[in-house]
Design a protein around this motif. Structure first.
Motif, short mmCIF file in Angstrom:
data_model
loop_
_atom_site.label_atom_id
_atom_site.label_comp_id
_atom_site.label_asym_id
_atom_site.label_seq_id
_atom_site.Cartn_x
_atom_site.Cartn_y
_atom_site.Cartn_z
N PRO A 1 -21.81 -0.80 16.59
CA PRO A 1 -21.14 -1.48 15.48
C PRO A 1 -21.43 -0.87 14.11
O PRO A 1 -20.72 -1.17 13.15
N THR A 2 -22.45 0.00 14.00
CA THR A 2 -22.74 0.59 12.69
C THR A 2 -21.84 1.79 12.41
O THR A 2 -21.88 2.34 11.32
N LYS A 3 -21.04 2.23 13.39
CA LYS A 3 -20.24 3.45 13.24
C LYS A 3 -18.87 3.19 12.61
O LYS A 3 -17.90 3.90 12.87
N PHE A 4 -18.81 2.14 11.80
CA PHE A 4 -17.55 1.76 11.18
C PHE A 4 -16.93 2.91 10.38
O PHE A 4 -15.72 3.14 10.43
N GLU A 5 -17.77 3.65 9.67
CA GLU A 5 -17.27 4.69 8.77
C GLU A 5 -16.40 5.72 9.50
O GLU A 5 -15.44 6.24 8.94
N VAL A 6 -16.77 6.00 10.75
CA VAL A 6 -16.02 7.00 11.52
C VAL A 6 -14.56 6.56 11.66
O VAL A 6 -13.62 7.32 11.40
N VAL A 7 -14.38 5.32 12.04
CA VAL A 7 -13.04 4.79 12.25
C VAL A 7 -12.31 4.69 10.91
O VAL A 7 -11.13 5.06 10.79
N ALA A 8 -13.03 4.18 9.89
CA ALA A 8 -12.41 4.01 8.58
C ALA A 8 -11.91 5.36 8.06
O ALA A 8 -10.78 5.47 7.58
N ALA A 9 -12.75 6.38 8.19
CA ALA A 9 -12.38 7.69 7.66
C ALA A 9 -11.17 8.25 8.39
O ALA A 9 -10.31 8.90 7.79
N ALA A 10 -11.09 8.00 9.70
CA ALA A 10 -10.02 8.59 10.48
C ALA A 10 -8.68 7.86 10.30
O ALA A 10 -7.62 8.48 10.39
N PHE A 11 -8.75 6.55 10.02
CA PHE A 11 -7.49 5.79 10.07
C PHE A 11 -7.05 5.17 8.74
O PHE A 11 -5.89 4.85 8.56
N ASP A 12 -7.96 5.00 7.80
CA ASP A 12 -7.58 4.38 6.53
C ASP A 12 -6.63 5.33 5.79
O ASP A 12 -6.87 6.54 5.74
N GLY A 13 -5.55 4.80 5.27
CA GLY A 13 -4.59 5.61 4.51
C GLY A 13 -3.59 6.37 5.36
O GLY A 13 -2.74 7.08 4.84
N ARG A 14 -3.68 6.22 6.68
CA ARG A 14 -2.70 6.88 7.54
C ARG A 14 -1.35 6.16 7.44
O ARG A 14 -1.32 4.96 7.19
N PRO A 15 -0.26 6.88 7.62
CA PRO A 15 1.04 6.20 7.57
C PRO A 15 1.09 5.05 8.58
O PRO A 15 0.69 5.24 9.74
N GLY A 16 1.54 3.92 8.11
CA GLY A 16 1.64 2.76 8.99
C GLY A 16 0.42 1.89 9.00
O GLY A 16 0.43 0.76 9.47
N VAL A 17 -0.71 2.39 8.41
CA VAL A 17 -1.95 1.60 8.35
C VAL A 17 -2.08 0.97 6.97
O VAL A 17 -2.05 1.69 5.96
N ARG B 1 0.83 -1.22 0.00
CA ARG B 1 0.00 0.00 0.00
C ARG B 1 0.85 1.25 0.00
O ARG B 1 1.90 1.28 0.65
N PRO B 2 0.43 2.32 -0.68
CA PRO B 2 1.21 3.56 -0.67
C PRO B 2 1.40 4.09 0.75
O PRO B 2 2.45 4.65 1.06
N SER B 3 0.40 3.92 1.58
CA SER B 3 0.48 4.46 2.94
C SER B 3 1.61 3.78 3.74
O SER B 3 2.08 4.33 4.73
N CYS B 4 2.02 2.61 3.30
CA CYS B 4 3.05 1.90 4.03
C CYS B 4 4.46 2.34 3.61
O CYS B 4 5.43 2.16 4.34
N ALA B 5 4.56 2.91 2.41
CA ALA B 5 5.84 3.40 1.89
C ALA B 5 6.91 2.32 1.94
O ALA B 5 8.07 2.60 2.24
N ARG B 6 6.51 1.06 1.71
CA ARG B 6 7.40 -0.10 1.64
C ARG B 6 8.20 -0.33 2.92
O ARG B 6 9.24 -0.97 2.91
N THR B 7 7.73 0.23 3.99
CA THR B 7 8.41 -0.07 5.26
C THR B 7 7.38 -0.52 6.28
O THR B 7 6.21 -0.15 6.19
N ALA B 8 7.84 -1.31 7.22
CA ALA B 8 6.94 -1.76 8.28
C ALA B 8 6.62 -0.59 9.19
O ALA B 8 7.32 0.43 9.20
N VAL B 9 5.53 -0.75 9.90
CA VAL B 9 5.07 0.28 10.81
C VAL B 9 6.14 0.51 11.88
O VAL B 9 6.79 -0.42 12.34
N THR B 10 6.34 1.76 12.24
CA THR B 10 7.35 2.05 13.27
C THR B 10 6.69 2.04 14.63
O THR B 10 5.44 2.17 14.75
N GLN B 11 7.50 1.92 15.65
CA GLN B 11 6.98 1.91 17.03
C GLN B 11 6.24 3.21 17.33
O GLN B 11 5.17 3.22 17.95
#
Lengths: 302, 239
Positions: free
Chosen positions: A140-156, A69-79
């Motif tokens: 459980p229906t509030k998935f979109e909130v989490v997806a919007a906030a965290f999807d595409g973030r560096p390391g995700v 994924r582009p968000s990973c920038a070919r490196t594993a997530v850092t601490q």
């Protein structure tokens, strides 16, 4: 009002019109059974949602060395990224609990799950599996909130909603329910028309009696009540058959077949079935009563 | 014509009544003024289509007049609400040419039916029906079915049914139309006896012999108009 007289007239009417009465009962029974089925499917979906939504989680997969994924920038997530994500997830109001699953823990689960296929286990190392945050939401229906906030973030790498895995199944059930309700609606219309026609035939075949009743000053209620009750009685008989069908569906289809076959999920209970029965009786009586009443207004006037 | 401009004790009164049907250009009744007093016996005569049946239907509020007012038993029928029509009809008994008996009920049940459908309790039915069957001369035939009876006997059942509730008015539409002359005389005697109890009787008929023999009031209709209203009249001047 003399009950004996009314009952006798109803008896005469039902016997004289037996074939039509049977047709009305069967039509009402089929339409109400379909209506009941539609309602039960709706409740089945609700039951499954209750059952599954407690268990499903949102999984935030973190980048590994193999991530593309582009968000990973070919490196594993850092601490640092990991700590930052955990802190933010925990601070999100919609989030109930967050549980961290390391690559090792994921590998242990993987080994357990595929214990039957040692070849597969041997070919996969812990580093090939993504580490993740398992997030339990308050709603459980509030998935979109989490997806919007965290999807595409560096390391995700990806935010995945397990609920989405259930969607195709619910879609099928919803379609079956929609179909059942449409057919039930058409059947109810047919039942109403059939009742109306039956009452009209009955009124016609007893026009001598009703003519005399009018002349000697019988009230509208007295003239119409036997016809009305005939209709309602047929409606109730149809509702009784439909209720029997619902009980049969619960006993034979749900309890004896579906439950043992699909043991992993919950099914509609007796509560839902028993709540449905009075509703079916009420619908049957109202359907028959109303269509009789309207017909009598038009065809049996003082 | 007798002067009936002031009749305050009439049980049936038509005031300038016109009844037109949409299917006919000529009105069935045309400006009819008739009053029939309490306890009177009146014949309504005239050829077919003269308006006799329309007259009777207006009295029963089976029809409403196009113009004018119909008063029956103190009610202005144009002001009588629909739900009070049954009460009006309970004060009027009806007899027809074709008897209109229920073939699946016996004599007793046919008469009892008229009481049952207006909600009379069973003990009243059990008491009153035999009395009226005796009045019409059918004692002992209570269990017969209508098709086991002669025409005259069937008409007696119909009269019993019309009279069992002791109505104020008895309407008879050609009651002897299906009967031979001898039988007709019996029915007329019966109607006369009922009239003597104080019941107003209005009878539409074609039967000249009967009208002539009774010498009661005659109201003659022609093309919807009253052309004769006579105390102690005969069927027609020319026959």
């Amino acid at each position: 009002m003399r009950a004996q007289f009314v009952l006798r007239e109803i008896g005469i009417g039902l016997r004289r019109n037996l074939t039509m009465t049977v047709a009305v009962i069967v039509t009402v029974a089929i339409s109400l059974a379909l209506l009941g089925t539609g309602v039960l499917i709706r409740q089945q979906v609700e039951t499954m949602k209750d059952f599954w939504y407690d268990k499903v989680e949102v999984t935030v997969y973190l980048c590994g060395e193999v991530s593309r994924r582009p968000s990973c920038a070919r490196t594993a997530v850092t601490q640092e990224q990991r700590d930052q994500l955990l802190a933010e997830l925990s601070a999100t109001p919609e989030v109930d609990t967050v549980f961290y699953e390391s690559q090792e823990a994921a590998y242990a689960l993987f080994q357990e799950k595929f214990a039957d296929s040692p070849d597969l286990v041997d070919n996969v190392s812990a580093s090939a599996l993504p580490e993740s945050f398992r997030v339990k939401l308050k709603d459980p229906t509030k998935f979109e909130v989490v997806a919007a906030a965290f999807d595409g973030r560096p390391g995700v790498e990806e935010v995945q909603d397990q609920k989405a895995l259930l969607q195709p199944f619910f879609r099928i059930l919803n379609r079956v329910q929609f179909f059942a309700l449409v057919v039930a609606g058409l059947q109810l219309l047919a039942a109403a028309l059939l009742i109306s026609n039956t009452i009209r035939v009955a009124a016609h075949s007893r026009r001598r009696e009703t003519g005399i009743m009018r002349l000697v000053g019988a009230s509208n209620l007295y003239i119409r009540l036997p016809f009305l009750l005939e209709g309602v009685l047929a409606g109730l008989a149809g509702a009784a058959l439909a209720s029997g069908a619902m009980v049969a569906v619960k006993v034979f289809l749900v309890d004896r077949f579906l439950k043992p076959t699909f043991a992993f999920t919950a099914f509609v209970g007796w509560d839902e079935v028993l709540m449905l029965i009075p509703a079916l009786f009420l619908t049957g009586a109202l359907l028959a009563g109303l269509s009789s009443f309207v017909t009598l207004q038009r065809h049996l006037r003082v | 014509m007798p002067d009936r401009s002031v009749v305050w004790d009439s049980v049936i009164r038509l005031e300038d009544v016109t009844k037109s049907y949409p299917t006919s250009s000529r009105p069935a009744l045309d400006g009819v003024d008739v009053a029939i007093g309490k306890g009177e016996f009146a014949f309504l005569v005239g050829s077919s289509g003269s308006g006799k049946s329309t007259f009777l239907r207006l009295v029963l509020k089976e029809e409403v007049p196009t113009r004018g007012h119909v008063h029956v038993a103190g009610n202005d029928l144009s002001k009588l609400s629909r739900w009070k029509v049954p009460a009006l009809r309970r004060s009027i008994g009806c007899v027809f040419q074709d008897f209109r008996l229920l073939s699946n009920k016996n004599v007793f049940q046919n008469v009892a039916f008229a009481l049952e459908v207006i909600g009379k309790p069973a003990h009243v039915v059990q008491k009153v029906v035999p009395e009226v069957l005796e009045l019409v001369g059918l004692e002992g035939k209570a269990r017969r079915m209508p098709d086991e009876l002669s025409g005259g006997e069937q008409q007696r059942v119909a009269v019993a049914r019309a009279f069992v509730n002791r109505p104020m008015i008895l309407i008879a539409d050609e009651p002897t139309g299906n009967l031979d002359p001898n039988t007709s005389v019996g029915i007329m005697k019966l109607l006369d006896r009922i009239n003597r109890t104080g019941t107003t009787v209005v009878m539409a008929t074609h039967d000249a012999a009967i009208v002539n023999s009774m010498r009661r009031r005659v109201v003659e209709l022609e093309d919807g108009k009253v052309i004769r209203d006579q105390e102690r009249g005969v069927y027609g001047f020319g026959g």
